[in-house]
Design an enzyme around this catalytic site. Structure first.
Site, PDB file in Angstrom:
ATOM      1  N   GLY A   1       0.833  -1.214   0.000  1.00 50.90           N
ATOM      2  CA  GLY A   1       0.000   0.000   0.000  1.00 50.90           C
ATOM      3  C   GLY A   1       0.860   1.253   0.000  1.00 50.90           C
TER       4      GLY A   1
ATOM      5  N   ALA B   1      15.802  10.166  -0.261  1.00 49.05           N
ATOM      6  CA  ALA B   1      16.861  10.031   0.746  1.00 49.05           C
ATOM      7  C   ALA B   1      17.787   8.864   0.400  1.00 49.05           C
ATOM      8  CB  ALA B   1      16.236   9.817   2.124  1.00 49.05           C
TER       9      ALA B   1
ATOM     10  N   ARG C   1       1.213  -4.991  -5.750  1.00 56.20           N
ATOM     11  CA  ARG C   1       1.397  -6.267  -5.064  1.00 56.20           C
ATOM     12  C   ARG C   1       1.862  -7.251  -6.136  1.00 56.20           C
ATOM     13  NH1 ARG C   1      -2.578  -3.603  -1.766  1.00 56.20           N
ATOM     14  NH2 ARG C   1      -1.482  -3.336   0.192  1.00 56.20           N
TER      15      ARG C   1
ATOM     16  N   ASP D   1       4.803  -4.836   6.249  1.00 60.83           N
ATOM     17  CA  ASP D   1       5.198  -6.189   6.667  1.00 60.83           C
ATOM     18  C   ASP D   1       5.300  -7.186   5.517  1.00 60.83           C
ATOM     19  OD1 ASP D   1       5.431  -5.653   9.291  1.00 60.83           O
ATOM     20  OD2 ASP D   1       3.684  -6.811   9.949  1.00 60.83           O
TER      21      ASP D   1
ATOM     22  N   THR E   1       3.963   3.048   5.809  1.00 59.13           N
ATOM     23  CA  THR E   1       2.544   2.711   5.706  1.00 59.13           C
ATOM     24  C   THR E   1       1.762   3.639   6.615  1.00 59.13           C
ATOM     25  OG1 THR E   1       0.908   1.117   6.522  1.00 59.13           O
ATOM     26  CG2 THR E   1       3.138   0.744   7.218  1.00 59.13           C
TER      27      THR E   1
ATOM     28  N   ASP F   1      -0.767   3.130   8.355  1.00 58.58           N
ATOM     29  CA  ASP F   1      -1.469   2.514   9.485  1.00 58.58           C
ATOM     30  C   ASP F   1      -0.663   2.449  10.779  1.00 58.58           C
ATOM     31  OD1 ASP F   1      -3.531   2.144   7.763  1.00 58.58           O
ATOM     32  OD2 ASP F   1      -3.205   0.001   7.456  1.00 58.58           O
TER      33      ASP F   1
ATOM     34  N   ASP G   1       1.275   0.125  11.655  1.00 56.93           N
ATOM     35  CA  ASP G   1       0.987  -1.226  12.134  1.00 56.93           C
ATOM     36  C   ASP G   1       2.212  -2.145  12.088  1.00 56.93           C
ATOM     37  OD1 ASP G   1       1.223  -1.427   9.413  1.00 56.93           O
ATOM     38  OD2 ASP G   1      -0.659  -2.475   9.084  1.00 56.93           O
TER      39      ASP G   1
ATOM     40  N   ARG H   1     -17.460  17.489  11.874  1.00 57.26           N
ATOM     41  CA  ARG H   1     -17.930  17.964  13.176  1.00 57.26           C
ATOM     42  C   ARG H   1     -18.742  19.261  13.030  1.00 57.26           C
ATOM     43  NH1 ARG H   1     -16.826  18.949  18.593  1.00 57.26           N
ATOM     44  NH2 ARG H   1     -15.217  17.430  18.982  1.00 57.26           N
TER      45      ARG H   1
ATOM     46  N   ARG I   1      -6.577  -1.415   9.203  1.00 60.85           N
ATOM     47  CA  ARG I   1      -7.166  -2.750   9.289  1.00 60.85           C
ATOM     48  C   ARG I   1      -6.543  -3.541  10.437  1.00 60.85           C
ATOM     49  NH1 ARG I   1     -10.098  -6.619   6.177  1.00 60.85           N
ATOM     50  NH2 ARG I   1     -11.358  -5.185   5.009  1.00 60.85           N
TER      51      ARG I   1
ATOM     52  N   GLY J   1     -11.922  15.147  19.657  1.00 55.25           N
ATOM     53  CA  GLY J   1     -12.893  15.094  20.757  1.00 55.25           C
ATOM     54  C   GLY J   1     -14.018  14.108  20.513  1.00 55.25           C
TER      55      GLY J   1
ATOM     56  N   HIS K   1     -24.082  17.191  19.898  1.00 56.62           N
ATOM     57  CA  HIS K   1     -23.554  16.525  18.702  1.00 56.62           C
ATOM     58  C   HIS K   1     -22.438  15.573  19.133  1.00 56.62           C
ATOM     59  CE1 HIS K   1     -20.763  19.881  19.211  1.00 56.62           C
ATOM     60  NE2 HIS K   1     -19.880  19.115  18.604  1.00 56.62           N
TER      61      HIS K   1
ATOM     62  N   HIS L   1      -9.550   6.251   0.967  1.00 63.31           N
ATOM     63  CA  HIS L   1      -8.214   6.456   0.404  1.00 63.31           C
ATOM     64  C   HIS L   1      -7.717   7.895   0.412  1.00 63.31           C
ATOM     65  CE1 HIS L   1      -7.688   2.393  -1.862  1.00 63.31           C
ATOM     66  NE2 HIS L   1      -7.580   2.307  -0.555  1.00 63.31           N
TER      67      HIS L   1
ATOM     68  N   GLN M   1      -6.986   9.330   2.836  1.00 62.52           N
ATOM     69  CA  GLN M   1      -5.963   9.294   3.897  1.00 62.52           C
ATOM     70  C   GLN M   1      -4.603   8.823   3.370  1.00 62.52           C
ATOM     71  OE1 GLN M   1      -8.109   7.473   7.653  1.00 62.52           O
ATOM     72  NE2 GLN M   1      -9.195   6.958   5.794  1.00 62.52           N
TER      73      GLN M   1
HETATM   74  P1  ADP Z   1       2.533  -4.397   2.611  1.00 63.32           P
HETATM   75  O1  ADP Z   1       3.999  -4.363   2.302  1.00 63.32           O
HETATM   76  O2  ADP Z   1       1.898  -3.046   2.520  1.00 63.32           O
HETATM   77  O3  ADP Z   1       2.255  -5.118   3.930  1.00 63.32           O
HETATM   78  P2  ADP Z   1       1.512  -6.729   1.069  1.00 63.32           P
HETATM   79  O4  ADP Z   1       1.231  -7.562   2.273  1.00 63.32           O
HETATM   80  O5  ADP Z   1       0.489  -6.685   0.011  1.00 63.32           O
HETATM   81  O6  ADP Z   1       1.796  -5.178   1.436  1.00 63.32           O
HETATM   82  O7  ADP Z   1       2.900  -7.221   0.443  1.00 63.32           O
HETATM   83  C1  ADP Z   1       3.455  -6.575  -0.674  1.00 63.32           C
HETATM   84  C2  ADP Z   1       4.203  -7.530  -1.533  1.00 63.32           C
HETATM   85  O8  ADP Z   1       5.281  -8.153  -0.794  1.00 63.32           O
HETATM   86  C3  ADP Z   1       3.434  -8.728  -2.081  1.00 63.32           C
HETATM   87  O9  ADP Z   1       2.660  -8.443  -3.188  1.00 63.32           O
HETATM   88  C4  ADP Z   1       4.577  -9.667  -2.449  1.00 63.32           C
HETATM   89  O10 ADP Z   1       5.195  -9.265  -3.634  1.00 63.32           O
HETATM   90  C5  ADP Z   1       5.535  -9.461  -1.324  1.00 63.32           C
HETATM   91  N1  ADP Z   1       5.311 -10.501  -0.296  1.00 63.32           N
HETATM   92  C6  ADP Z   1       4.331 -10.537   0.616  1.00 63.32           C
HETATM   93  N2  ADP Z   1       4.401 -11.644   1.377  1.00 63.32           N
HETATM   94  C7  ADP Z   1       5.466 -12.329   0.928  1.00 63.32           C
HETATM   95  C8  ADP Z   1       6.104 -13.584   1.277  1.00 63.32           C
HETATM   96  N3  ADP Z   1       5.638 -14.328   2.286  1.00 63.32           N
HETATM   97  N4  ADP Z   1       7.176 -13.969   0.572  1.00 63.32           N
HETATM   98  C9  ADP Z   1       7.645 -13.199  -0.425  1.00 63.32           C
HETATM   99  N5  ADP Z   1       7.107 -12.030  -0.804  1.00 63.32           N
HETATM  100  C10 ADP Z   1       6.049 -11.598  -0.151  1.00 63.32           C
END
Ligand code: ADP
Length: 324
Positions: free
Chosen positions: A11, A22, A72, A103, A125, A127, A129, A154, A171, A185, A215, A254, A256
């Site tokens: 994302g 950078a 992706r 991740d 990202t 989020d 997260d 608001r 998410r 608030g 409100h 989106h 955001q």
């Molecule tokens: P984000 O990086 O935002 O968490 P995704 O979970 O969609 O987004 O992962 C982005 C891309 O990273 C995937 O489309 C894929 O190319 C790669 N990826 C995700 N999981 C794996 C994995 N277990 N092994 C190898 N590549 C991965």
């Protein structure tokens, strides 16, 4: 190290461009050639790769989105996809890659590192997260965008004595909901991390109404609606039926993810981009960079991926205590 690659994956987030800049500038300052890989791991597999020079990254620090595009790439998940990527890296002279994303992207970076191409992940990202860092590039911009929009909602909720249910992104983490909820608030903040329910939010509206409030803002995170299989419109309907207060739902979505990155996102992007290049150049790979206690840190990717997100319970308590 003579040549590195850089890509954005998963994302998008405001500040990805500042991170690319950078990385590119920090590498060129060390006489390292930088190759931009387009559309995440897809660009690697399809050889959509172009050299980035100092001026290729001019005038992007202030822009949302990503000049390298993002996508992706399911073909990259199986080992054969990763091995194809390694062959292309060798062919292109790419000795290491900086992966800007979340991740999922770091899992790809880990697989590539294990197959011989050292990679460094930079958390980018909206989020917030990613457990291995207290901050992800894009979070501040997204929060501020959501806050500005919530302020507008608001205004109209106040004029009409209405309740507004505002759904924000996140998410896997309720951080945007928590921060914007306290900043705007909100009467209630519904996140997946807490047992606070729609019925609790209804009770709170009724109590605060008795106290003279006319409100109400109820902030709900995407993780809460997904986890409870309910959407913001259904939540609004429940509130209206139970309280008699006219209730409208707004899903920010989106918006955001876009917009010019805030100062904080540009600064953190610059710090993390620089640090990622330092690591690769020192011969390190299979690591992610991040921020802990205001310092730049880095962890081995597996260790980073095994960490658990921590929700700010104290801030949640404060929000709950003072918004009535
Ligand atoms: P984000 O990086 O935002 O968490 P995704 O979970 O969609 O987004 O992962 C982005 C891309 O990273 C995937 O489309 C894929 O190319 C790669 N990826 C995700 N999981 C794996 C994995 N277990 N092994 C190898 N590549 C991965």
């Amino acid at each position: 190290m003579k040549t590195i690659g850089v890509l954005t994956s998963g994302g998008d987030a405001p500040g990805m461009n500042a991170t690319i800049r950078a990385v590119t500038r920090a590498a060129i300052a060390k006489n390292i050639t930088v190759k931009g890989i387009y559309r995440g791991f897809n660009g690697l597999l399809n050889r959509h790769i172009e050299e980035l020079e100092v001026r290729s990254v001019s005038n992007i620090i202030e822009k949302g989105g990503t000049m390298l595009y993002t996508a992706r790439c399911p073909e990259f998940v199986p080992l054969e996809g990763v091995r194809k990527g390694v062959k292309i890296c060798i062919d292109e002279g790419i000795e290491g890659i900086i992966v800007i994303g979340g991740d999922g992207s770091f899992r790809g970076a880990k697989d590539l590192s294990n197959e011989g191409i050292p990679c460094i992940g930079i958390p980018c990202t909206i989020d917030n997260d990613i457990a291995s860092t207290e901050y992800t590039v894009g979070f501040d911009t997204a929060m501020n965008t959501a806050m500005e929009l919530m302020d507008k909602v608001r205004d109209t909720a106040q004029s009409h004595d209405r309740c507004s249910v505002v759904e924000v992104m996140g998410r896997r983490a309720g951080d945007i909901a928590l921060q914007t909820g306290i900043a705007c608030g909100a009467t209630s903040i519904l996140v997946k991390e807490k047992d606070y329910t729609i019925d609790d939010a209804i009770k709170r509206i009724n109590t605060t109404r008795t106290g003279g409030k006319h409100h109400f803002i109820v902030v709900v995170s995407e993780g809460f609606t997904a986890g409870n299989k309910i959407d913001a419109n259904q939540i609004a309907l429940k509130i209206e039926e139970a309280t008699g207060v006219e209730t409208r739902a707004t899903i920010l979505g989106h918006v955001q993810r876009g917009g010019a990155p805030t100062l904080r996102d540009r600064v953190v992007a610059s710090q993390l981009g620089y640090h990622a290049v330092e690591l690769l150049n020192a011969g390190k790979g299979n690591r992610v960079v991040g921020i802990k206690n205001n310092a730049i840190v880095d962890y081995e990717i597996n260790e980073a991926l095994s960490m658990q997100n921590v929700f700010d319970d104290e801030l949640y308590k404060i929000a709950k205590t003072i918004s009535f």
